[in-house]
Write an enzyme that holds these catalytic residues in place. Sequence first.
Site, mmCIF file in Angstrom:
data_model
loop_
_atom_site.group_PDB
_atom_site.id
_atom_site.type_symbol
_atom_site.label_atom_id
_atom_site.label_comp_id
_atom_site.label_asym_id
_atom_site.label_seq_id
_atom_site.Cartn_x
_atom_site.Cartn_y
_atom_site.Cartn_z
ATOM 1 N N HIS A 71 92.551 47.239 48.266
ATOM 2 C CA HIS A 71 92.757 48.660 48.614
ATOM 3 C C HIS A 71 93.405 48.740 49.988
ATOM 4 O O HIS A 71 92.692 48.872 50.981
ATOM 5 C CB HIS A 71 91.414 49.382 48.600
ATOM 6 C CG HIS A 71 91.522 50.873 48.731
ATOM 7 N ND1 HIS A 71 91.575 51.521 49.939
ATOM 8 C CD2 HIS A 71 91.588 51.845 47.800
ATOM 9 C CE1 HIS A 71 91.642 52.821 49.756
ATOM 10 N NE2 HIS A 71 91.655 53.035 48.452
ATOM 11 N N PHE A 72 94.595 48.661 50.113
ATOM 12 C CA PHE A 72 95.698 48.454 49.175
ATOM 13 C C PHE A 72 96.375 47.125 49.521
ATOM 14 O O PHE A 72 96.360 46.727 50.682
ATOM 15 C CB PHE A 72 96.722 49.579 49.294
ATOM 16 C CG PHE A 72 96.147 50.932 48.974
ATOM 17 C CD1 PHE A 72 96.072 51.374 47.667
ATOM 18 C CD2 PHE A 72 95.688 51.759 49.983
ATOM 19 C CE1 PHE A 72 95.554 52.637 47.371
ATOM 20 C CE2 PHE A 72 95.168 53.008 49.694
ATOM 21 C CZ PHE A 72 95.100 53.456 48.385
#
Length: 172
Positions: A71-72
Site C-alpha cells: 500500500h502502495f
Amino acid sequence: MVDKRESYTKTDLEASGRGELFGAGGPPLPSGNMLMMDRVIKMTEDGGSHNKGYVEAELDINPDLWFFACHFVGDPVMPGCLGLDAMWQLVGFYLGWLGGEGKGRALGVGEVKFTGQVLPTAKKVTYRIHFKRVINRKLIMGLADGEVLVDGKLIYTANDLKVGLFKDTSAF
C-alpha cells in the site's frame, strides 16, 4: 479477574489477543498483523478532553511493516483505515480494562478527518482516545473521540468512535 494497570507492553497486548489478559469473558484485541499498537502508555478512568477516561498508545514504525510493501508499490503509506481501526481497538481494550465482557465490535464513527500520512520514514505513531461516555447496561458501549499523531504531528481525528461488547455475535 481484570489485569488493571495504567500501562501495557506488547507482550501484554499479545496476551489480550489470546484472551489471557482480561479473562475468558473479556474482549480480546486482534492478534498478529492486525494488532495496531506496540504498547499502551497510559490508561485512566478520568482525564482526557471530557474527563471521562483516557488511553494513549504507541506503534513503532519501520519500513518492514507489512502494509508498506503493498500500500502502495512505489508509494508506501500506512492505510488510514488501520489508524482508524487502532482507535476502535483501543476503545474496546478500555471497555475490557473496566471489566466489560463480550466480543468487541466497531459500531461506527461520526466523523473522520485525515490531514497527514504515516510514511516508512516515520518513527512513531501515537494514538490518543478521549472518552465521552461509557454505557454499562445490557449493552456495554464506549463513545470516544480519537487522535492519531505521527512523530508528534496530529494527522487524523475521529469524533464519536463507537464500540460495543457483545456476548453473542451470531445475529450481529
